[in-house]
Design a protein around this motif. Sequence first.
Motif, PDB file in Angstrom:
ATOM      1  N   ASN A 201       0.842  -1.193   0.000  1.00 51.50           N
ATOM      2  CA  ASN A 201       0.000   0.000   0.000  1.00 51.50           C
ATOM      3  C   ASN A 201       0.880   1.246   0.000  1.00 51.50           C
ATOM      4  O   ASN A 201       1.835   1.337   0.780  1.00 51.50           O
ATOM      5  N   PRO A 202       0.608   2.240  -0.843  1.00 53.70           N
ATOM      6  CA  PRO A 202       1.458   3.449  -0.900  1.00 53.70           C
ATOM      7  C   PRO A 202       1.547   4.200   0.423  1.00 53.70           C
ATOM      8  O   PRO A 202       2.494   4.967   0.623  1.00 53.70           O
ATOM      9  N   LYS A 203       0.586   4.005   1.324  1.00 52.49           N
ATOM     10  CA  LYS A 203       0.604   4.722   2.599  1.00 52.49           C
ATOM     11  C   LYS A 203       1.495   4.052   3.642  1.00 52.49           C
ATOM     12  O   LYS A 203       1.734   4.631   4.700  1.00 52.49           O
ATOM     13  N   MET A 204       1.985   2.851   3.332  1.00 57.25           N
ATOM     14  CA  MET A 204       2.760   2.101   4.318  1.00 57.25           C
ATOM     15  C   MET A 204       4.253   2.347   4.135  1.00 57.25           C
ATOM     16  O   MET A 204       4.732   2.655   3.041  1.00 57.25           O
ATOM     17  N   GLY A 205       4.987   2.193   5.233  1.00 53.67           N
ATOM     18  CA  GLY A 205       6.436   2.299   5.215  1.00 53.67           C
ATOM     19  C   GLY A 205       7.055   1.217   6.084  1.00 53.67           C
ATOM     20  O   GLY A 205       6.420   0.734   7.032  1.00 53.67           O
ATOM     21  N   PHE A 206       8.288   0.837   5.776  1.00 54.82           N
ATOM     22  CA  PHE A 206       8.940  -0.231   6.529  1.00 54.82           C
ATOM     23  C   PHE A 206      10.420  -0.257   6.181  1.00 54.82           C
ATOM     24  O   PHE A 206      10.859   0.323   5.188  1.00 54.82           O
ATOM     25  N   ASP A 207      11.193  -0.930   7.000  1.00 52.07           N
ATOM     26  CA  ASP A 207      12.574  -1.290   6.705  1.00 52.07           C
ATOM     27  C   ASP A 207      12.667  -2.803   6.756  1.00 52.07           C
ATOM     28  O   ASP A 207      12.077  -3.445   7.635  1.00 52.07           O
ATOM     29  N   MET A 208      13.400  -3.382   5.813  1.00 51.99           N
ATOM     30  CA  MET A 208      13.542  -4.838   5.770  1.00 51.99           C
ATOM     31  C   MET A 208      14.998  -5.190   5.521  1.00 51.99           C
ATOM     32  O   MET A 208      15.663  -4.568   4.685  1.00 51.99           O
ATOM     33  N   VAL A 209      15.486  -6.177   6.255  1.00 55.70           N
ATOM     34  CA  VAL A 209      16.849  -6.669   6.093  1.00 55.70           C
ATOM     35  C   VAL A 209      16.781  -8.136   5.693  1.00 55.70           C
ATOM     36  O   VAL A 209      16.172  -8.955   6.392  1.00 55.70           O
ATOM     37  N   GLN A 210      17.392  -8.477   4.556  1.00 55.28           N
ATOM     38  CA  GLN A 210      17.435  -9.859   4.078  1.00 55.28           C
ATOM     39  C   GLN A 210      18.863 -10.366   4.172  1.00 55.28           C
ATOM     40  O   GLN A 210      19.775  -9.803   3.574  1.00 55.28           O
ATOM     41  N   GLY A 211      19.056 -11.433   4.947  1.00 56.64           N
ATOM     42  CA  GLY A 211      20.379 -11.993   5.138  1.00 56.64           C
ATOM     43  C   GLY A 211      20.793 -12.890   3.995  1.00 56.64           C
ATOM     44  O   GLY A 211      20.062 -13.101   3.021  1.00 56.64           O
ATOM     45  N   THR A 212      21.987 -13.448   4.116  1.00 57.88           N
ATOM     46  CA  THR A 212      22.479 -14.357   3.073  1.00 57.88           C
ATOM     47  C   THR A 212      21.635 -15.623   2.990  1.00 57.88           C
ATOM     48  O   THR A 212      21.635 -16.308   1.963  1.00 57.88           O
ATOM     49  N   ASP A 213      20.907 -15.941   4.077  1.00 59.56           N
ATOM     50  CA  ASP A 213      20.004 -17.100   4.056  1.00 59.56           C
ATOM     51  C   ASP A 213      18.671 -16.773   3.404  1.00 59.56           C
ATOM     52  O   ASP A 213      17.778 -17.622   3.355  1.00 59.56           O
ATOM     53  N   GLU A 214      18.526 -15.509   2.920  1.00 54.34           N
ATOM     54  CA  GLU A 214      17.335 -15.014   2.236  1.00 54.34           C
ATOM     55  C   GLU A 214      16.113 -14.975   3.141  1.00 54.34           C
ATOM     56  O   GLU A 214      14.974 -14.926   2.662  1.00 54.34           O
ATOM     57  N   LYS A 215      16.326 -14.953   4.452  1.00 61.49           N
ATOM     58  CA  LYS A 215      15.232 -14.739   5.398  1.00 61.49           C
ATOM     59  C   LYS A 215      15.108 -13.255   5.676  1.00 61.49           C
ATOM     60  O   LYS A 215      16.112 -12.556   5.828  1.00 61.49           O
ATOM     61  N   ALA A 216      13.865 -12.775   5.739  1.00 59.96           N
ATOM     62  CA  ALA A 216      13.608 -11.342   5.868  1.00 59.96           C
ATOM     63  C   ALA A 216      13.297 -10.968   7.318  1.00 59.96           C
ATOM     64  O   ALA A 216      12.580 -11.684   8.013  1.00 59.96           O
ATOM     65  N   LYS A 217      13.837  -9.830   7.744  1.00 62.15           N
ATOM     66  CA  LYS A 217      13.528  -9.257   9.046  1.00 62.15           C
ATOM     67  C   LYS A 217      12.951  -7.872   8.822  1.00 62.15           C
ATOM     68  O   LYS A 217      13.601  -7.004   8.226  1.00 62.15           O
ATOM     69  N   PHE A 218      11.712  -7.629   9.295  1.00 66.96           N
ATOM     70  CA  PHE A 218      11.039  -6.353   9.102  1.00 66.96           C
ATOM     71  C   PHE A 218      11.210  -5.493  10.349  1.00 66.96           C
ATOM     72  O   PHE A 218      11.092  -5.964  11.484  1.00 66.96           O
ATOM     73  N   ILE A 219      11.470  -4.189  10.114  1.00 66.54           N
ATOM     74  CA  ILE A 219      11.709  -3.246  11.191  1.00 66.54           C
ATOM     75  C   ILE A 219      10.710  -2.105  11.061  1.00 66.54           C
ATOM     76  O   ILE A 219      10.679  -1.404  10.047  1.00 66.54           O
ATOM     77  N   GLY A 220       9.893  -1.922  12.075  1.00 61.99           N
ATOM     78  CA  GLY A 220       8.987  -0.777  12.135  1.00 61.99           C
ATOM     79  C   GLY A 220       7.987  -0.651  11.015  1.00 61.99           C
ATOM     80  O   GLY A 220       7.799   0.459  10.498  1.00 61.99           O
ATOM     81  N   PRO A 221       7.294  -1.725  10.590  1.00 60.01           N
ATOM     82  CA  PRO A 221       6.288  -1.550   9.544  1.00 60.01           C
ATOM     83  C   PRO A 221       5.074  -0.789  10.077  1.00 60.01           C
ATOM     84  O   PRO A 221       4.649  -0.982  11.210  1.00 60.01           O
ATOM     85  N   GLY A 222       4.514   0.079   9.250  1.00 62.73           N
ATOM     86  CA  GLY A 222       3.352   0.866   9.656  1.00 62.73           C
ATOM     87  C   GLY A 222       3.116   2.003   8.676  1.00 62.73           C
ATOM     88  O   GLY A 222       3.687   2.031   7.583  1.00 62.73           O
ATOM     89  N   LEU A 223       2.280   2.955   9.058  1.00 57.58           N
ATOM     90  CA  LEU A 223       2.003   4.104   8.207  1.00 57.58           C
ATOM     91  C   LEU A 223       3.277   4.915   8.014  1.00 57.58           C
ATOM     92  O   LEU A 223       3.929   5.301   8.981  1.00 57.58           O
ATOM     93  N   ALA A 224       3.625   5.202   6.766  1.00 60.07           N
ATOM     94  CA  ALA A 224       4.916   5.819   6.465  1.00 60.07           C
ATOM     95  C   ALA A 224       5.041   7.220   7.035  1.00 60.07           C
ATOM     96  O   ALA A 224       6.097   7.612   7.519  1.00 60.07           O
TER      97      ALA A 224
END
Length: 371
Positions: A201-224
């Motif tokens: 959604n264009p109103k959302m914001g987040f930070d995501m970190v993908q490791g070498t194992d290709e697993k994703a970690k999301f940081i602070g997802p919510g309204l941008a």
Amino acid sequence: MRLISQLVVLLLSMTGTAMAQQTGSHLQTPNHKHNFDGLSHIEIDLGQRNTLLIGFDRYAQVRQRQNVDSVLRLFVADYQQVADTIQNPTHAVHARFRLGQPDRSLEVRVWPQVVSSFRFRNRNAPLSVKTQQDTLQISWTTDVPASSDVRKRGASEAFVMYLFINSLADIGPMLARGGINGKVETALASVQQYKAHDLTNPKMGFDMVQGTDEKAKFIGPGLARAPFISIQPGFGVGLVRNQWVPSLKLDLQLIPNRYRNVSYGIGYSSSFFFAQTAADGRFQTFRNDFLTVGVAFYQPASGGKANPFSRQLGSFFVGLPVYRSGPYFDRNTIQLGGTVYQKGLFRVQPELYMNGFFKNVYPGVRLAIGL
């Protein structure tokens, strides 16, 4: 593992230049993500300490430009025409590649190492160590109409890619080995599969970190662009009524807009006075608490980036006593104060105390340490 280590050392001794790069996530380093454009960020670990970081305002922008390999091939072809073949291999290179219609541009900056570093092994020749990675910054030039909603919000439609790589010369071989489009596609699939919010959604914001194992970690997802609260604890010592008085303080700052430099706060402070009794000479502690409200102005971010709110240009607050002990403050005491100087965690805050409105006025100053 020992055999692998020996092979690595052997390869490095053959090349004559070793890498000694920093490790860890850029987005998870405190206050570091504010160096990157965009409301949201995707960081992908490419292995061998190489990293791709994408900064954007809307998820649709990433979908439109997810073919990173084609852009990198274009950069490699252009860079080969201007690269300095006699450049010291330990120097760090920052290349900025701008794509537009119909032209594109390339800016290259070189930083020599402040300190020369070497490694020695057995009787081999000294091995020069490169201590900083190269950086490739890719941006797209987009004209934003003055009447657009984006311009009215005071921010640009940011979309930038940052490639942190041991050497820009490694991009060609990386593409020959299959490129990085697959890792980007895996990251985008993780965004689409996130359950708690629709991050597309264009109103959302987040930070995501993908490791070498290709697993994703999301940081602070919510309204941008949602407002947020900054918690700022601190302590200090102040000169109040001709006494040095230690204090503790906790401020809650409401940040209504990440692209502005103003916040509104409410705080609670406790000051501790010490006095010696005439009867037995013992010291007593008297605590006095104030509830404050105020406004703070911060150093604005450059280039339309979200403000990190890390440095105050100045602030002003008004306080009233909520707890008193000792003969130091009356019930109708009013406290006026603010920040006039900040360097890192250190702040200088002049204060003014008065009984009622400008009656029995006496000044003070506080040296504070805190967020």
